[in-house]
Design an enzyme around this catalytic site. Sequence first.
Site, PDB file in Angstrom:
ATOM      1  N   SER A 177       0.803  -0.944  -0.198  1.00 29.98           N
ATOM      2  CA  SER A 177      -0.215  -0.022   0.209  1.00 29.98           C
ATOM      3  C   SER A 177       1.041   1.040   0.180  1.00 29.98           C
ATOM      4  CB  SER A 177      -1.208   0.634   0.954  1.00 29.98           C
ATOM      5  OG  SER A 177      -1.977   0.796   1.043  1.00 29.98           O
ATOM      6  N   ASP A 212     -10.318  -4.810  -5.108  1.00 28.18           N
ATOM      7  CA  ASP A 212      -9.538  -4.029  -4.593  1.00 28.18           C
ATOM      8  C   ASP A 212      -9.455  -2.769  -4.230  1.00 28.18           C
ATOM      9  OD1 ASP A 212      -7.533  -2.631  -1.819  1.00 28.18           O
ATOM     10  OD2 ASP A 212      -5.804  -3.325  -3.452  1.00 28.18           O
ATOM     11  N   HIS A 255      -7.374  -5.377  -0.103  1.00 27.47           N
ATOM     12  CA  HIS A 255      -5.986  -5.260  -0.140  1.00 27.47           C
ATOM     13  C   HIS A 255      -4.988  -5.579   0.738  1.00 27.47           C
ATOM     14  CE1 HIS A 255      -3.931  -0.564  -0.358  1.00 27.47           C
ATOM     15  NE2 HIS A 255      -4.061  -1.177   0.782  1.00 27.47           N
TER      16      HIS A 255
END
Lengths: 395, 282
Positions: B96, B219, B247
């Site tokens: 991320s 996601d 995610h």
Amino acid sequence: MNELIENAPCGFITLSSEGEILMINKTLLNWLDYPSSEHFMGNHFNMLLSPSSQIFCQLYLVPLIKVKHTVEEMFLTLHTVMKEEIPILLNASFHDNHQLTCVIFPIRNRSALEDALINARKMTEDAYLEKELALLELERKQQDLLQANLINTKIMRETERDLQIAKKIQETALTKDITNDNIEILSYYRASKSLSGDIFGFYQVTPQKYAIILLDVMGHGISSALITMSLQSMFQKLISREAAPESVLQELDQYLHDLFQNNQDAWHYCTAIYLNIDISTQTIEYINGGHPPAILQEDNGAQHELGATNPPLGTFENILFKSRTLNYERGTRILLYTDGVSEAFELNTLNYLLNESISSPLAQTKEIIQSALENKETIYSKYNNDDQCFILVEL
Amino acid sequence: MIQNTFKRNNVHIRGNGKKPLIFAAGFGCDQTVWNDVFPAFEEDYQVILFDYVGFGNSDITAFDLIKYGELSGYVQDLLDICETLDLKEAVFVGHSVSSMIGLLASLSKPEYFSQLIMIAPSPSYINDPPEYYGGFEMKDLLSLMDLMEKNYIGWANAFSITLLNNTANADVAKDLEDRFCSTDPLFANTFAKACFFTDNRKDITKATLPSLILQCSEDVIAPRVVGEYLHANMPNSTIAYMNAIGHCPHMSDPEETIFLIKNYLLEHSMPLIGEGVGNLNE
């Protein structure tokens, strides 16, 4: 589904490990305004969540379930069919059948109160941060001040050093005492600060002629001192040319007017007394421009004043300076002084001191006046703030 | 410096390999998220795990509101770790927002890194129509901040003031059993603002190192279009589409994640010249 669970007073929902909705109870459906559970079957849990709750679940619910297998009191917002938000608390646990079981409670009232509390806390924290920042700013300002103070002190030290040097320069411009068979001239000179607004000069112009000048420029300190220095170089030139007293003072007066005619802010005037002594004819020619009267004491002790003949220099333009002449006998003494000296004493003190020491050598008379002055200073410190200068002459 | 950086970022080194491989967790959680992934790399790599300040077992007394209010603060911590360990050509795996932190670190000191593996990355979360779709409107992200404030997960203290007032009081950290994930208003909010409101679209175009984008299915945080945008605009990048949903594929599907990373590293690796490999006939 178990009847109890269907109508339980809480929302009940089970999810696959991928987040797919497997089962949802009636109570939750009613809250969300959905007619039946068919809408959800096979859909992702995200369908029930507001966008921010969808992100939150990815950031927190997924990792927590993965690592802890359970979450308690997670705050989320659900979306009804009409996209109205319902604040809820969620408890969830993960089971061996890879299903996630969730229990849901709406907390509308509690949530509203919590919002208010959070806002209050935020305001407090913001105020605290502001205070912290203000304190930091204050500290910075204090540092700046200290810095400025250091610089100031340094500048003051440098200025003080410069003033001391200037004072030395000023003192070197003063003429030395004269002592011979015909005349004795002694002087005392003390600046109130580092620099003085008083200046004097005495010269043997020819073998028979002596010139004495004493000036007091209004004020004291740097500006007055600068003017005294420029006047000093002027009168030295004029006197060495044997100029008549009238023309010497005329020129100095004109010079002051020229100096400040375009600048009233810098305007200074100056009092002056100028004596021309001719030892062959035993005459004194003098001009007094607004200066305290000089005291002339005859051999027998009789005293006369050489009072003002003119206003001070630099006051009125085009004044005609007019000198006076008088004869003297040998043994006559003259005391010239600036107001810094006379104002340090009560009236007639100078006359008295002069009279008292009539039979002492001139140097002793000077000592007496000087120590009286210096003693006075400790008593009347208010007189300590003017320049002091006197000249004693014995003919 | 060594002591400080190790303590500050709770650095752990595992494995028997020579080539360094750094795992950097995404927003909100600590290095625990890698538990199902990193053991698969211990044999061939020197595995480096760490926490950002304010998360996990980092030293929260090192927290600085100004520094960590910008991504550059986190980038600096990563660079400090590389410098302390004297790393050269490390593989960086970031989840991320850490993908971007790794990218920014590599732009500043490319010599520390050899490849960047980005799991569910996004250069910018806010929609910027017509040319960019990040997935969210500003209001969604602002309400995410509110949501975080109403969740009390791994809070160091009920009042950030107390912490701000006394970050030197390390006891606060000891009181907590578990800060695996945290919504602490001081640390998490500060990090969240740096993460979610930063636009790195200009930085990705400057990338030089080879990179792998691992694009998850469904996601919401980093949708497929975002991965494709990254791939199109980041030089030297490769994209792999995962079956993993959501995610956090390193948690929901560690096997697929490990497989794709290993695969990529095999295809893109420089053969390592081992130490002590001499001529056998000597």
